[in-house]
Design a protein around this motif. Sequence first.
Motif, PDB file in Angstrom:
ATOM      1  N   SER A  48      26.064  40.120  59.059  1.00  0.00           N
ATOM      2  CA  SER A  48      25.464  40.701  57.859  1.00  0.00           C
ATOM      3  C   SER A  48      26.148  40.145  56.614  1.00  0.00           C
ATOM      4  CB  SER A  48      25.585  42.220  57.895  1.00  0.00           C
ATOM      5  OG  SER A  48      26.946  42.598  57.892  1.00  0.00           O
ATOM      6  N   SER A  49      25.436  40.174  55.506  1.00  0.00           N
ATOM      7  CA  SER A  49      26.004  39.677  54.259  1.00  0.00           C
ATOM      8  C   SER A  49      25.824  40.725  53.170  1.00  0.00           C
ATOM      9  CB  SER A  49      25.350  38.362  53.843  1.00  0.00           C
ATOM     10  OG  SER A  49      23.989  38.554  53.583  1.00  0.00           O
ATOM     11  N   SER A  50      26.724  40.661  52.203  1.00  0.00           N
ATOM     12  CA  SER A  50      26.641  41.582  51.073  1.00  0.00           C
ATOM     13  C   SER A  50      26.930  40.811  49.785  1.00  0.00           C
ATOM     14  CB  SER A  50      27.635  42.734  51.244  1.00  0.00           C
ATOM     15  OG  SER A  50      28.949  42.235  51.361  1.00  0.00           O
ATOM     16  N   GLN A  51      26.384  41.321  48.699  1.00  0.00           N
ATOM     17  CA  GLN A  51      26.581  40.717  47.387  1.00  0.00           C
ATOM     18  C   GLN A  51      27.729  41.439  46.686  1.00  0.00           C
ATOM     19  OE1 GLN A  51      24.658  38.079  46.078  1.00  0.00           O
ATOM     20  NE2 GLN A  51      24.000  37.974  48.195  1.00  0.00           N
ATOM     21  N   ILE A  52      28.670  40.674  46.171  1.00  0.00           N
ATOM     22  CA  ILE A  52      29.831  41.236  45.481  1.00  0.00           C
ATOM     23  C   ILE A  52      29.819  40.712  44.055  1.00  0.00           C
ATOM     24  CG2 ILE A  52      32.358  41.371  45.446  1.00  0.00           C
ATOM     25  CD1 ILE A  52      32.204  40.752  48.514  1.00  0.00           C
ATOM     26  N   PRO A  53      29.852  41.605  43.071  1.00  0.00           N
ATOM     27  CA  PRO A  53      29.860  41.143  41.673  1.00  0.00           C
ATOM     28  C   PRO A  53      31.153  40.403  41.340  1.00  0.00           C
ATOM     29  CG  PRO A  53      29.453  43.520  41.808  1.00  0.00           C
ATOM     30  CD  PRO A  53      29.822  43.054  43.180  1.00  0.00           C
ATOM     31  N   LEU A  54      31.042  39.351  40.550  1.00  0.00           N
ATOM     32  CA  LEU A  54      32.213  38.625  40.074  1.00  0.00           C
ATOM     33  C   LEU A  54      32.776  39.336  38.848  1.00  0.00           C
ATOM     34  CD1 LEU A  54      30.881  34.949  40.226  1.00  0.00           C
ATOM     35  CD2 LEU A  54      32.333  36.103  41.889  1.00  0.00           C
ATOM     36  N   SER A  55      34.068  39.238  38.670  1.00  0.00           N
ATOM     37  CA  SER A  55      34.681  39.755  37.446  1.00  0.00           C
ATOM     38  C   SER A  55      34.242  38.853  36.292  1.00  0.00           C
ATOM     39  CB  SER A  55      36.200  39.741  37.570  1.00  0.00           C
ATOM     40  OG  SER A  55      36.681  38.404  37.576  1.00  0.00           O
ATOM     41  N   PRO A  56      34.384  39.318  35.063  1.00  0.00           N
ATOM     42  CA  PRO A  56      34.013  38.451  33.935  1.00  0.00           C
ATOM     43  C   PRO A  56      34.722  37.098  33.948  1.00  0.00           C
ATOM     44  CG  PRO A  56      34.259  40.694  33.173  1.00  0.00           C
ATOM     45  CD  PRO A  56      34.719  40.671  34.609  1.00  0.00           C
ATOM     46  N   SER A  57      35.995  37.085  34.324  1.00  0.00           N
ATOM     47  CA  SER A  57      36.706  35.800  34.363  1.00  0.00           C
ATOM     48  C   SER A  57      36.201  34.917  35.504  1.00  0.00           C
ATOM     49  CB  SER A  57      38.218  36.009  34.462  1.00  0.00           C
ATOM     50  OG  SER A  57      38.555  36.662  35.666  1.00  0.00           O
ATOM     51  N   GLU A  58      35.853  35.510  36.640  1.00  0.00           N
ATOM     52  CA  GLU A  58      35.291  34.733  37.750  1.00  0.00           C
ATOM     53  C   GLU A  58      33.913  34.193  37.386  1.00  0.00           C
ATOM     54  OE1 GLU A  58      37.169  36.840  41.725  1.00  0.00           O
ATOM     55  OE2 GLU A  58      35.565  37.872  40.642  1.00  0.00           O
ATOM     56  N   ALA A  59      33.112  35.005  36.704  1.00  0.00           N
ATOM     57  CA  ALA A  59      31.786  34.555  36.277  1.00  0.00           C
ATOM     58  C   ALA A  59      31.913  33.411  35.271  1.00  0.00           C
ATOM     59  CB  ALA A  59      31.008  35.717  35.669  1.00  0.00           C
ATOM     60  N   ALA A  60      32.889  33.497  34.369  1.00  0.00           N
ATOM     61  CA  ALA A  60      33.119  32.412  33.406  1.00  0.00           C
ATOM     62  C   ALA A  60      33.535  31.136  34.136  1.00  0.00           C
ATOM     63  CB  ALA A  60      34.178  32.821  32.389  1.00  0.00           C
ATOM     64  N   GLU A  61      34.355  31.262  35.179  1.00  0.00           N
ATOM     65  CA  GLU A  61      34.759  30.092  35.961  1.00  0.00           C
ATOM     66  C   GLU A  61      33.564  29.505  36.705  1.00  0.00           C
ATOM     67  OE1 GLU A  61      36.461  26.938  37.619  1.00  0.00           O
ATOM     68  OE2 GLU A  61      37.337  28.144  36.016  1.00  0.00           O
ATOM     69  N   ALA A  62      32.688  30.352  37.232  1.00  0.00           N
ATOM     70  CA  ALA A  62      31.470  29.866  37.907  1.00  0.00           C
ATOM     71  C   ALA A  62      30.596  29.103  36.920  1.00  0.00           C
ATOM     72  CB  ALA A  62      30.699  31.030  38.520  1.00  0.00           C
TER      73      ALA A  62
END
Length: 99
Positions: A33-47
Amino acid sequence: PLERAAEALGVPAAKLQKALTMRTHTALAGRGSSSQIPLSPSEAAEARDALTRHLYQHLFDFLVLRLNAHLAPPSSGGKGGEEARSLMLLDIVGFEDVG
């Protein structure tokens, strides 16, 4: 900005937003099974920054290939003039010799 970027990339804005703000965790044991995990603002900026670097690199590589083909002498199958030409491109990292 997200909508314009999505349009330029030819993807739905919701898909781009999800790719830049969520990560998928897949359980190896059991049913996979898979789940979606929100990125932190800093992780989203790195993405976002990683996607930008990836796109920039591919655009730069494309330009180098096109310029090399155009500047090559006719004997090598290019569209250039009688002599080989060269052009220096300056990118973020420094000079790249494409001649």
